[in-house]
Design a protein around this motif. Structure first.
Motif, PDB file in Angstrom:
ATOM      1  N   ARG A 168       0.861  -1.178   0.000  1.00 51.75           N
ATOM      2  CA  ARG A 168       0.000   0.000   0.000  1.00 51.75           C
ATOM      3  C   ARG A 168       0.898   1.228   0.000  1.00 51.75           C
ATOM      4  O   ARG A 168       1.813   1.329   0.801  1.00 51.75           O
ATOM      5  CB  ARG A 168      -0.879   0.004   1.255  1.00 51.75           C
ATOM      6  N   PRO A 169       0.633   2.187  -0.911  1.00 50.17           N
ATOM      7  CA  PRO A 169       1.454   3.402  -0.913  1.00 50.17           C
ATOM      8  C   PRO A 169       1.112   4.282   0.285  1.00 50.17           C
ATOM      9  O   PRO A 169       0.001   4.244   0.805  1.00 50.17           O
ATOM     10  CB  PRO A 169       1.080   4.084  -2.227  1.00 50.17           C
ATOM     11  N   ALA A 170       2.064   5.067   0.721  1.00 52.51           N
ATOM     12  CA  ALA A 170       1.832   6.017   1.798  1.00 52.51           C
ATOM     13  C   ALA A 170       1.079   7.218   1.224  1.00 52.51           C
ATOM     14  O   ALA A 170       1.436   7.726   0.162  1.00 52.51           O
ATOM     15  CB  ALA A 170       3.160   6.470   2.394  1.00 52.51           C
ATOM     16  N   MET A 171       0.042   7.646   1.918  1.00 56.43           N
ATOM     17  CA  MET A 171      -0.710   8.836   1.494  1.00 56.43           C
ATOM     18  C   MET A 171      -0.061  10.037   2.170  1.00 56.43           C
ATOM     19  O   MET A 171       0.009  10.094   3.407  1.00 56.43           O
ATOM     20  CB  MET A 171      -2.175   8.701   1.888  1.00 56.43           C
ATOM     21  N   VAL A 172       0.429  10.967   1.359  1.00 55.40           N
ATOM     22  CA  VAL A 172       1.243  12.051   1.891  1.00 55.40           C
ATOM     23  C   VAL A 172       0.819  13.410   1.341  1.00 55.40           C
ATOM     24  O   VAL A 172       0.168  13.508   0.307  1.00 55.40           O
ATOM     25  CB  VAL A 172       2.738  11.824   1.564  1.00 55.40           C
TER      26      VAL A 172
END
Length: 187
Positions: A168-172
Motif C-alpha cells: 500500500r502506498p503512503a498517502m502524503v
C-alpha cells in the motif's frame, strides 16, 4: 511393356535397381550428419525449454509462498491504522482506567507490528523524504513550508511493503515550493 520387364524369372528387378542411379556415399553421410545435427539441436532446445519451465515454476512457487498473505495483510493494515489513530486521539490523562486502556492498545499495536515484521511486512516512513510515486500517493500540496518542492511534509496514512513489493502506498502531503524552487536531487 517388354517381356523382360514383366517376368520375375529373368531377373529384371535387379536390372531395374541397377539402372537407378546410386547415391554418392559422401552425400549420404553429409545428409545424415545434417539430420543428426538437426535432431541434436531439437533435443538441446527441448532440454533448455524444460529447464526454463522448471525455473519458472520454482519462481512462481516461491512468489506464491512469499506473497500469498498479501490480501490478508492488506486487510490487517486498517487494524494497525485504527490502533494508531486510537492512541493518537487519547489525550494525556491521570485516570488509571484510561492509562490501562492506552497500555493495552499499545501492547496490541506492538504485537501486531511484531507479527508484520515476522512476515516481512515493513512500514514505509516517508516523512522528510523526496516524493517517490512508486512508494507514495500525493494527496495534497502544502505551500510555504520552507522545504524543497516535492518533499513529504505530512503523512496521512503509512505505506507498507511485503518483502520487496509495495502493498500500500503512503498517502502524503508534499511541499509546494516557490515558483522556480526545485528539489535538490544531488543527495
Amino acid at each position: 511393356m517388354s517381356e523382360a520387364q514383366q517376368t520375375p524369372e529373368t531377373g529384371t528387378e535387379e536390372t531395374a535397381a541397377q539402372a537407378q542411379p546410386q547415391p554418392d556415399p559422401f552425400e549420404v553421410i553429409v545428409a545424415l550428419q545434417a539430420e543428426v545435427a538437426n535432431y541434436k539441436d531439437q533435443a538441446l532446445r527441448a532440454l533448455a525449454e524444460a529447464e526454463n519451465t522448471r525455473r519458472r515454476a520454482e519462481r512462481d512457487r516461491e512468489d506464491a509462498s512469499k506473497y500469498a498473505v498479501s490480501g490478508f495483510a492488506r486487510d490487517l493494515l486498517s487494524v494497525a491504522d485504527n490502533l494508531r489513530r486510537a492512541l493518537d486521539a487519547v489525550p494525556p490523562s491521570e485516570d488509571e482506567t484510561v492509562k490501562a486502556l492506552v497500555t493495552g492498545v499499545e501492547a496490541t499495536e506492538r504485537e501486531l507490528l511484531a507479527i508484520f515484521e515476522r512476515r516481512s511486512l515493513t512500514r514505509i516512513e516517508p516523512m522528510g523524504q523526496i516524493f517517490d510515486p512508486n512508494l507514495h500517493e500525493a494527496v495534497f500540496e502544502v505551500p510555504n513550508t520552507g522545504q524543497p518542492t516535492g518533499t513529504v511534509v505530512q503523512v496521512l496514512q503509512s505505506g507498507y511493503r511485503i518483502h520487496d513489493r509495495l502493498l500500500r502506498p503512503a498517502m502524503v502531503g508534499v511541499a509546494k515550493g516557490e515558483a522556480g524552487a526545485q528539489v535538490n536531487t544531488s543527495a
